[in-house]
Design an enzyme around this catalytic site. Structure first.
Site, PDB file in Angstrom:
ATOM      1  CG  HIS A 119      -0.230  80.814  73.499  1.00  0.00           C
ATOM      2  ND1 HIS A 119      -0.182  81.691  72.438  1.00  0.00           N
ATOM      3  CD2 HIS A 119      -1.530  80.410  73.581  1.00  0.00           C
ATOM      4  CE1 HIS A 119      -1.385  81.799  71.905  1.00  0.00           C
ATOM      5  NE2 HIS A 119      -2.211  81.024  72.585  1.00  0.00           N
TER       6      HIS A 119
ATOM      7  CE1 TYR B 141       4.817  88.161  71.537  1.00  0.00           C
ATOM      8  CE2 TYR B 141       5.816  88.515  69.382  1.00  0.00           C
ATOM      9  CZ  TYR B 141       5.441  87.662  70.408  1.00  0.00           C
ATOM     10  OH  TYR B 141       5.684  86.318  70.292  1.00  0.00           O
TER      11      TYR B 141
ATOM     12  CG  ASN C 242       3.388  83.559  63.453  1.00  0.00           C
ATOM     13  OD1 ASN C 242       4.590  83.624  63.210  1.00  0.00           O
ATOM     14  ND2 ASN C 242       2.921  82.979  64.545  1.00  0.00           N
ATOM     15  CE1 TYR C 243       1.208  85.044  69.247  1.00  0.00           C
ATOM     16  CE2 TYR C 243       2.734  83.386  68.414  1.00  0.00           C
ATOM     17  CZ  TYR C 243       1.666  83.739  69.223  1.00  0.00           C
ATOM     18  OH  TYR C 243       1.043  82.787  69.991  1.00  0.00           O
TER      19      TYR C 243
ATOM     20  CG  ASP D 232      10.445  87.186  68.380  1.00  0.00           C
ATOM     21  OD1 ASP D 232      10.743  86.705  67.284  1.00  0.00           O
ATOM     22  OD2 ASP D 232       9.605  86.661  69.132  1.00  0.00           O
TER      23      ASP D 232
ATOM     24  CG  HIS E  65       4.751  84.235  73.678  1.00  0.00           C
ATOM     25  ND1 HIS E  65       4.766  84.739  72.398  1.00  0.00           N
ATOM     26  CD2 HIS E  65       3.748  83.318  73.694  1.00  0.00           C
ATOM     27  CE1 HIS E  65       3.829  84.147  71.676  1.00  0.00           C
ATOM     28  NE2 HIS E  65       3.197  83.277  72.443  1.00  0.00           N
TER      29      HIS E  65
END
Length: 673
Positions: free
Chosen positions: A619, A409, A406-407, A323, A459
């Site tokens: 996760h 942080y 969708n995520y 990412d 992650h």
């Protein structure tokens, strides 16, 4: 006005850099990806900062100010319409290019948001894709949503072309709310676009089976969404409404904040001083961190994050995002909202971003700065007199938030009144999901709602710490506490344990060891604490989190070699900033990352070194993670270790907070103490 070398490029400087690049390619189309500050060479900055902290910057004839440099990343479009990726460094003051590299086709430039838009357009124009979607009998009122994603690692032996893929969902438009949660309706199809052709070249059809079913079997019916269920999260659509018994909690600072910000980069607070900057890849970065005039860090950042998925069905072996390297955390930074993302008296920092034509614009409120209370800092009660002295732990928070499809942080650096630095990561947002047949369960994830399988994944983050503990020549040791066998000479009662200290002499990867309480210390071997005689330093205990689970030699493992250890120690070199290397998009092997840096076996004892801390979250989703997961919080604490001569917060006031009030026993109104 004189600009500090660590300040981000402003709009005018960015335009200068763009114009220089355009002048060098007058007969070609230039598509810009990024223009941002190329930080000065460290040796030049060390000289400059020494003079700055001595309150005489620029007064010495040898103290030439480091040049203002812009890193420009761009494509040159030739007659064949296939982009050629270039990186140039422009001296903004001289309006001159000082470095240039044409990056080979074995590497892919990081993606841009407008390339994602090309994928959506290509899906609309592709008859093959539209025909494939038509095979599904969507309920009335549902519309297709294509969510662009990085392609992932190229299969071994595959041609190195630039691809993007789309995860497909359907959105219920009958409620006329644009924020209706389309992730609740996943479709088992993935279009793949050739980015150079801007055309859909393949359609992957996904298996939707469960335990015992084929990895590739097409078991779904045309009415693939009939067993899916609404899962709304925006307040006006939450089933049953939102709670009505929540009373306000207000963070007030009637006399204003205790921090001061100068020239949009220098922050001073409670004996701390540092510079903050922002770039498209790492987001917020701390520079030149001092406490009470003493140097602690030259630079601190989040370097990388990889998110590999554990679904064995094709094409999910490729489902692995980097990412920071693939698209840039800074590019995906939220524009933070007062009273929502940060509470209290807030200072915001802006960034500057560019469009494909290189035109810069301000990207507002990407960092928020604020103070917060974090409970008791220290306390002691004299039981003889009954007097208790208690102080609060106050923190200064430097925070930025990124949204990656969708995520979400939330990243924060927290500096406290006792000289500590906490690096905090919070993961939230919506888990990545695929369709599963009705009544089935899966080894590859958890069914969190009707027809929705949340895939198992990890992650894994890498933080980069460039220390300067009372100077730039530092060492790393790790200390372990071990039991000592009972013996009549040194341990007659068996209660003694010993501390074993190991110096890291050459660049290497090391691991957490909670069994022996392994603690890493970054120390200055030439500076001793007058009381203990130990070298001054800072310590941290790496989180003993699980490493990458993909098999060694797999594509996922090969392109994320930085995940092999919790701690890496490497010798400093300019421009070595990224744990997984410069190029992660569609990589098959980590090149130029910490694995390669450590393999040099450089001497790192009493040297200018870098420490990398790797930690993560495995996760395996819960139903409670749906539709939006509560935050998962990870913190790494960096604390002074024989750096000071006493508790550095012993002088923090222990004043009573007179705004606190008492709730009456009958549950009635509150009154002030």
């Amino acid at each position: 006005m004189v600009v500090h070398p660590f300040q981000i490029l402003n709009v005018e400087e960015t335009r200068v850099a763009r114009d220089v690049v355009l002048s060098l390619h007058p007969d070609h189309v230039v598509d810009f990806r990024e223009i941002f500050l190329q930080e000065p060479e460290k040796e030049l900055m060390k000289q400059y900062l020494d003079l700055e902290h001595a309150a005489q910057p620029g007064q010495s004839p040898t103290s030439k100010r480091p040049p203002r440099l812009a890193k420009c990343q761009y494509d040159i479009i030739g007659s064949d319409r296939i982009p050629e990726y270039h990186e140039s460094v422009i001296d903004v003051g001289l309006k001159k290019r000082v470095r240039h590299e044409v990056v080979g086709k074995e590497h892919q430039a990081s993606l841009t948001l407008w390339e994602f838009a090309h994928l959506v357009d290509a899906c609309k124009e592709s008859k093959e894709f539209q025909d494939a979607i038509a095979e599904f009998k969507l309920p009335d009122g549902f519309e297709l949503v294509v969510e662009p994603w990085p392609y992932g690692g190229l299969d071994f032996g595959a041609e190195s072309r630039r691809y993007f893929q789309g995860l497909c969902f359907a959105q219920d438009t009958r409620n006329k709310n644009a924020d209706s949660n389309f992730y609740a309706y996943p479709l088992p199809i993935i279009p793949v676009m050739d980015a150079h052709l801007k055309r859909i070249v393949r359609i992957d059809r996904l298996a939707t089976g469960g335990k015992g079913d084929s990895l590739t079997g097409q078991t779904h019916s045309p009415r693939v969404l009939d067993h899916c269920q609404s899962a709304e999260y925006v307040p006006e659509m939450v089933s049953g409404g939102v709670r009505q018994d929540v009373k306000p909690i207000n963070i007030t600072q009637p006399e204003g904040p205790s921090f001061k910000v100068t020239d949009e980069s220098l922050v001073e607070w409670q004996k701390w001083s540092f510079r903050v900057s922002f770039n498209p890849r790492e987001g917020a970065v701390l520079h030149d961190v001092h406490y009470d005039g003493r140097s602690i860090l030259y630079r601190m950042s989040i370097s990388e994050m990889t998110v590999p998925y554990g679904d064995a069905r094709p094409p999910f072996h490729r489902k692995q995002a980097f990412d920071f390297g693939d698209g840039g955390a800074g590019n995906c930074a939220n524009n933070l909202s007062l009273g929502c993302d940060c509470l209290g008296v807030i200072k915001y920092f802006d960034a500057v971003i560019v469009s494909s034509d290189g035109e810069p614009k301000v990207h507002p409120n990407v960092i928020c700065l604020h103070e917060q209370d974090n409970g008791i800092g220290w306390k002691h009660t004299n039981w003889r007199t009954g007097r208790a002295v208690v102080t609060r732990m106050r923190e200064l928070v430097i925070q930025f938030i990124i949204t990656l499809a969708n995520y979400e942080y939330v990243f924060a650096y927290k500096l406290d009144t006792a000289g500590g630095i906490t690096l905090e990561v919070r993961a939230t947002g919506i888990v990545s999901v695929v369709n599963i047949d009705p009544g089935k369960t899966s080894d590859y994830g958890n069914v969190v709602s009707g027809g929705v399988l949340a895939q198992n994944h990890q992650h894994i983050f890498a933080a980069r710490i460039d220390p300067a503990i009372d100077g730039h020549n530092n060492s790393v040791t790790y200390e372990e506490s071990h039991p000592v066998p009972q013996n009549p000479d040194t341990n007659p009662q068996g209660n003694f344990y010993e501390i074993r200290k190991t110096l890291v002499k050459e660049s290497a990867g090391l691991d957490a060891n909670p069994v022996d309480h392994r603690v890493f210390k970054i120390v200055n071997p030439s500076k001793k604490n007058p009381h203990s005689g130990n070298p001054v330093g800072y310590k941290f205990a790496p989180l003993p989190t699980q490493k990458l689970l993909a098999a060694p030699g797999s594509i996922q493992a090969q392109r994320a070699l930085f995940t092999n250890h919790h701690v890496w120690v490497t010798k400093y070199r300019d421009d070595e900033l990224y744990a997984a290397g410069r190029f992660t998009l569609q990589s098959q092997l980590e090149v130029g990352g910490v694995h390669d840096m450590a393999a040099r076996k450089d001497n790192v004892a009493d040297e200018d070194l870098v420490v990398w801390n790797v930690f993560g979250l495995t996760h395996n989703p819960r139903v409670e993670d749906w539709p939006v997961m509560p935050v998962e919080i990870y913190q790494v604490h960096f604390k002074p270790s024989d750096f000071f001569e006493r508790n550095p917060a012993i002088d923090f006031p222990s004043a009573k907070n007179n705004a606190s009030v008492l709730v009456e026993k009958d549950g009635g109104c509150c009154e002030k103490l």
